[in-house]
Design a protein around this motif. Structure first.
Motif, PDB file in Angstrom:
ATOM      1  N   GLN A   1     -49.611 -33.243  74.098  1.00  0.00           N
ATOM      2  CA  GLN A   1     -49.090 -31.930  74.056  1.00  0.00           C
ATOM      3  C   GLN A   1     -49.836 -30.710  74.183  1.00  0.00           C
ATOM      4  N   PRO A   2     -49.773 -29.763  74.844  1.00  0.00           N
ATOM      5  CA  PRO A   2     -50.630 -28.873  75.093  1.00  0.00           C
ATOM      6  C   PRO A   2     -51.158 -28.270  73.864  1.00  0.00           C
ATOM      7  N   GLY A   3     -52.145 -27.950  73.581  1.00  0.00           N
ATOM      8  CA  GLY A   3     -52.682 -27.422  72.317  1.00  0.00           C
ATOM      9  C   GLY A   3     -52.583 -28.232  71.117  1.00  0.00           C
ATOM     10  N   LYS A   4     -52.448 -29.418  71.060  1.00  0.00           N
ATOM     11  CA  LYS A   4     -51.978 -30.257  69.913  1.00  0.00           C
ATOM     12  C   LYS A   4     -52.804 -31.553  70.236  1.00  0.00           C
ATOM     13  N   LYS A   5     -53.384 -32.261  68.929  1.00  0.00           N
ATOM     14  CA  LYS A   5     -53.800 -33.255  68.954  1.00  0.00           C
ATOM     15  C   LYS A   5     -52.720 -34.602  69.365  1.00  0.00           C
ATOM     16  N   LYS A   6     -53.404 -35.445  70.291  1.00  0.00           N
ATOM     17  CA  LYS A   6     -52.325 -36.418  70.839  1.00  0.00           C
ATOM     18  C   LYS A   6     -51.970 -37.453  69.559  1.00  0.00           C
ATOM     19  N   LEU A   7     -50.767 -37.705  69.891  1.00  0.00           N
ATOM     20  CA  LEU A   7     -50.160 -38.861  68.975  1.00  0.00           C
ATOM     21  C   LEU A   7     -50.152 -40.287  69.572  1.00  0.00           C
ATOM     22  N   GLN A   8     -50.667 -41.133  68.567  1.00  0.00           N
ATOM     23  CA  GLN A   8     -50.950 -42.419  69.377  1.00  0.00           C
ATOM     24  C   GLN A   8     -50.323 -43.580  68.280  1.00  0.00           C
ATOM     25  N   PHE A   9     -49.437 -44.425  68.407  1.00  0.00           N
ATOM     26  CA  PHE A   9     -49.081 -45.581  67.701  1.00  0.00           C
ATOM     27  C   PHE A   9     -49.043 -46.832  68.531  1.00  0.00           C
ATOM     28  N   ALA A  10     -48.866 -47.995  67.790  1.00  0.00           N
ATOM     29  CA  ALA A  10     -48.986 -49.129  68.471  1.00  0.00           C
ATOM     30  C   ALA A  10     -47.785 -50.007  67.715  1.00  0.00           C
ATOM     31  N   ALA A  11     -47.159 -50.780  68.545  1.00  0.00           N
ATOM     32  CA  ALA A  11     -46.200 -51.723  67.982  1.00  0.00           C
ATOM     33  C   ALA A  11     -46.374 -53.043  68.739  1.00  0.00           C
ATOM     34  N   GLY A  12     -45.798 -54.224  68.213  1.00  0.00           N
ATOM     35  CA  GLY A  12     -45.969 -55.623  68.873  1.00  0.00           C
ATOM     36  C   GLY A  12     -47.144 -56.199  68.403  1.00  0.00           C
ATOM     37  N   TYR A  13     -47.091 -57.715  68.791  1.00  0.00           N
ATOM     38  CA  TYR A  13     -48.338 -58.395  68.275  1.00  0.00           C
ATOM     39  C   TYR A  13     -48.292 -59.244  69.301  1.00  0.00           C
ATOM     40  N   ARG A  14     -49.507 -59.571  70.091  1.00  0.00           N
ATOM     41  CA  ARG A  14     -49.751 -60.806  70.982  1.00  0.00           C
ATOM     42  C   ARG A  14     -48.619 -60.850  72.227  1.00  0.00           C
ATOM     43  N   LEU A  15     -48.693 -59.521  72.603  1.00  0.00           N
ATOM     44  CA  LEU A  15     -47.570 -59.375  73.612  1.00  0.00           C
ATOM     45  C   LEU A  15     -48.222 -59.874  75.123  1.00  0.00           C
ATOM     46  N   ASN A  16     -49.515 -60.358  75.226  1.00  0.00           N
ATOM     47  CA  ASN A  16     -50.011 -60.565  76.052  1.00  0.00           C
ATOM     48  C   ASN A  16     -50.255 -62.079  76.381  1.00  0.00           C
ATOM     49  N   ASP A  17     -49.190 -62.824  75.939  1.00  0.00           N
ATOM     50  CA  ASP A  17     -48.914 -64.253  76.055  1.00  0.00           C
ATOM     51  C   ASP A  17     -48.434 -65.073  77.224  1.00  0.00           C
ATOM     52  N   GLY A  18     -48.155 -63.996  78.224  1.00  0.00           N
ATOM     53  CA  GLY A  18     -47.464 -64.671  79.498  1.00  0.00           C
ATOM     54  C   GLY A  18     -46.004 -64.780  79.354  1.00  0.00           C
TER      55      GLY A  18
END
Length: 469
Positions: free
Chosen positions: A154-171
């Motif tokens: 968002q312009p003029g604001k600190k970016k918001l970053q969050f994560a979800a899930g676990y080991r989703l690169n398992d094919g």
């Protein structure tokens, strides 16, 4: 053909009022407050119109009788033809109105819904990027370290970053479901509605008109540019929904509404190396783009169970060669806070008496370990830091040693079928055998009990090992 022109500076992003009136051969064109009048060329006073009337552009391309002028790009409202509200009929989806299929999604709305499935073995990659309308920022979905990261700029604001899930690169296929409105975003992975990621922070949602899946194309358009620090996505996607409407890939290709690079349509070029499961003993298969590995469901030793947090002694199943060809087997684990002993019993623990043997016909006592083959017990000794095994050889009217240079009458056989003539103790025929490379004890040989009342009794203790090499 008769052409009329009216208006000035109409691309000022303001609404403009247009009216066309025809009576006989006279035509009046009004744009805002300016009116232009003309008499149609020709002798006829009636129009013989086609059965279709196009508003805003044409659907069919490259048809000879239709104009080649680019379709209108902007907004229309209050469109009336002979008193009939065309926009209202289009909203009601009446059969007389034909609307071309478009890319799903609503522009400049305070709510956004995106859902899709993906599969990959990469740790990082861009899943989706969209820039909000009216310079309200952007939203990015990315795969990072096996999790789905959602980032709001968002312009003029600190970016918001969050994560979800676990080991989703398992094919395997995974579902990403994102719903957002002003100050609230919900991200659900694999439809686990009981534990979605919820973000309650001040931010504004105004949906844009472009969605980028899998990567950002090179472009000189700095206004609606896709920008990311993530790599291009390497994997497969399917069942893409935008604002609850499924994306029709075939139509997108036909209408050329998207840009593509290094993309295969209608197929997933991932080789399933783990289906069917190639791992031994119900092992867990994990694959990459080029190879696969097998993880045993059991630990390699009692020490490994202790390090995992098991603090009670008892029977455990171990797998010393893990995903190798040897089968798992059950042992007794004597677990203490600082060390865990792996103990394997056998059928010679209680002692064995021998008589009637000779040098020509020696007695050979095989040691049969419980629940495990010789190769499996050897694998445990080979992978352990330390092993020991008690042995006791006592005799009556029987010789253990031969002449100083002759082969002893009694000895034991260990690993690699090698014969050994020591018995653990420095000055006695009993004690702990602790040279790991000779263990475990496989056989005991007795060769001088054929005289009257001659007898040998031997005992072999369980194999005890601790530590992992």
């Amino acid at each position: 053909r008769t052409t009329l022109t009216a208006g000035n500076i109409l691309d000022d992003q303001h609404w403009h009022y247009v009216t066309i009136k025809r009576l006989g051969r006279q035509v009046n064109l009004t744009v805002d407050s300016q009116t232009v009048t003309a008499i149609c060329n020709g002798e006829f006073s009636h129009l013989d119109l086609d059965t279709q009337l196009y508003v805003g552009g044409v659907i069919e391309r490259n048809v000879p009788h239709l104009p080649t002028t680019p379709n209108f790009r902007g907004c229309l409202e209050n469109v009336f033809i002979n008193g009939i509200n065309i926009i209202d009929m289009a909203k009601r989806e009446e059969p007389e109105i034909r609307i071309p299929r478009k890319v799903p999604g609503f522009f400049r709305k305070p709510r956004m819904f995106v859902k899709f499935k993906f599969r990959s073995w990469d740790y990082t990659g861009l899943l989706m990027f969209t820039r909000f309308a009216d310079d309200h920022g952007a939203l990015e979905l990315g795969l990072s370290e096996g999790q789905v990261n959602v980032t709001i700029f968002q312009p003029g604001k600190k970016k918001l970053q969050f994560a979800a899930g676990y080991r989703l690169n398992d094919g395997y296929w995974h579902t990403v479901d994102l719903a957002a409105r002003d100050n609230l975003l919900t991200l659900t992975i694999d439809e686990e509605e009981g534990s979605p990621l919820k973000i309650n922070n001040p931010f504004t949602i105004r949906t844009g008109d472009r969605y980028f899946f899998g990567g950002c194309p090179k472009t000189n358009n700095t206004i609606r540019k896709c920008e990311t620090k993530l790599n291009h996505f390497h994997g497969c996607m399917q069942q893409i929904y935008i604002d609850n409407e499924q994306l029709d890939i075939d139509l997108i290709l036909q209408r050329q509404w998207g840009r593509y690079a290094e993309l295969l349509i209608g197929t997933c070029g991932i080789t399933d190396r783990c289906t069917p499961n190639p791992c031994e003993h119900e092992g867990r298969c994990i694959q990459s783009w080029d190879d696969f590995i097998c993880l045993s469901v059991y630990k390699e030793s009692c020490e490994a169970y202790r390090l995992q947090g098991k603090y009670w002694s008892g029977n455990y199943t171990i797998d010393p060669d893990l995903s190798g060809p040897l089968k798992p087997f059950e042992v007794y684990c004597k677990i203490k806070s600082y060390k865990a002993w792996t103990v394997i019993h056998h059928d010679r623990v209680d002692g064995t008496k021998v008589s009637g043997s000779s040098v020509d016909r020696p007695y050979i006592g095989n040691v049969n370990y419980w629940n495990a083959s010789w190769d499996e017990v050897t694998a445990l000794a080979n992978t352990s830091m330390y092993c020991e095994q008690w042995i006791d050889y006592s005799c009556y009217k029987s010789r253990l040693l031969n002449t100083p240079n002759g082969r002893p009458f009694g000895y034991w056989i260990g690993r690699n079928n090698e014969s050994h003539y020591y018995w653990g103790g420095a000055d006695s025929d009993k004690g702990y055998l602790d040279f790991r490379d000779h263990l475990p004890v496989r056989r005991v040989v007795v060769g001088d009990t054929n005289r009257t009342n001659s007898e040998v009794q031997y005992t072999v203790g369980p194999l005890r090992c601790h530590g992992d090499r």
